[in-house]
Design a protein around this motif. Structure first.
Motif, short mmCIF file in Angstrom:
data_model
loop_
_atom_site.label_atom_id
_atom_site.label_comp_id
_atom_site.label_asym_id
_atom_site.label_seq_id
_atom_site.Cartn_x
_atom_site.Cartn_y
_atom_site.Cartn_z
N VAL A 1 0.85 -1.19 0.00
CA VAL A 1 0.00 0.00 0.00
C VAL A 1 0.88 1.24 0.00
N ALA A 2 0.67 2.13 -0.94
CA ALA A 2 1.45 3.36 -1.04
C ALA A 2 0.87 4.42 -0.12
N ALA A 3 1.74 5.15 0.54
CA ALA A 3 1.31 6.20 1.45
C ALA A 3 0.70 7.36 0.67
N GLY A 4 -0.22 8.06 1.32
CA GLY A 4 -0.81 9.24 0.72
C GLY A 4 -2.03 8.97 -0.13
N ARG A 5 -2.40 7.68 -0.28
CA ARG A 5 -3.58 7.33 -1.06
C ARG A 5 -4.46 6.40 -0.23
N SER A 6 -5.71 6.28 -0.58
CA SER A 6 -6.68 5.51 0.21
C SER A 6 -6.20 4.07 0.42
#
Length: 210
Positions: free
Chosen positions: A142-147
């Motif tokens: 999961v990439a930070a800054g996105r849902s």
């Protein structure tokens, strides 16, 4: 669009997911044994059920319910017992309904594809180890800054798709071997019992696991 997975993100995830799915484990072992014992249709149907069972784990991970199960020793133990007993029951049924020695597969009624699909779906869905695996594995990509919830759903769908393709392939090739072996009645009868025994052992292993 910001919530969509990037190509590098998805590519890295799929490489890891494929390697994990191909690694020897309960799901592909069950698909393999059932395909050899009962043919391609049985192996593919059960394998697709196991793969789509991952959707329930995806939903639990996205909603955070997996974390609650992991934090509750009682809930985890209850789910582990239920999953293990279900596998033991499947194995016992397979052994009890095994073809008599000297009987070929074509002379016996077999579970329909829909029934085997449902059995695979439940077998995967009630496995608490898979629940915890999804809880630990999916967030790593999961990439930070996105849902995060939307990303986990997409990752879970990608995992399910690749698992469906791999399990279907395992069922297909196991079925080819099984069809050759089933033309030898004595071997076919033992294959039924061996497949059931594998299910029983996997169930007992799940129950006994700490």
């Amino acid at each position: 669009m910001d919530a969509l997975l990037t190509l590098p993100q998805l590519s890295a995830f799929l490489v890891a997911a494929v390697l994990i799915t191909l690694a020897p484990g309960p799901d592909n072992l069950m698909v393999l044994s059932l395909g050899v014992a009962r043919g391609r249709e049985a192996g593919i149907a059960f394998g697709l059920g196991c793969a789509l069972g991952c959707l329930s784990h995806t939903a639990l991970a996205a909603l955070g319910i997996s974390a609650l199960i992991a934090a509750s020793a009682g809930a985890f133990a209850a789910l582990k017992l239920a999953g293990g007993l279900y596998l033991v029951w499947l194995g016992a049924q397979a052994i009890r309904n095994a073809r008599p020695f000297g009987t070929t597969a074509r002379e016996l009624p077999a579970d329909g594809a829909a029934k085997l699909f449902a059995k695979g779906l439940v077998a995967n869905a009630v496995n608490p180890k898979v629940i915890l695996f999804f809880l630990a594995f999916l967030p790593q990509f999961v990439a930070a800054g996105r849902s995060p919830g939307v990303q986990i759903v997409q990752l879970g769908l990608a995992f399910t798709l690749q698992a469906a393709l791999i399990f279907a392939a395992i069922g297909w090739f196991a079925g080819i071997i099984g069809q050759w072996l089933q033309r030898r009645p004595a071997i076919g009868a033992w294959l039924d019992r061996l497949a059931g025994g594998i299910f029983v052992l996997l169930g007992l292993r799940l129950i006994a696991a700490r």
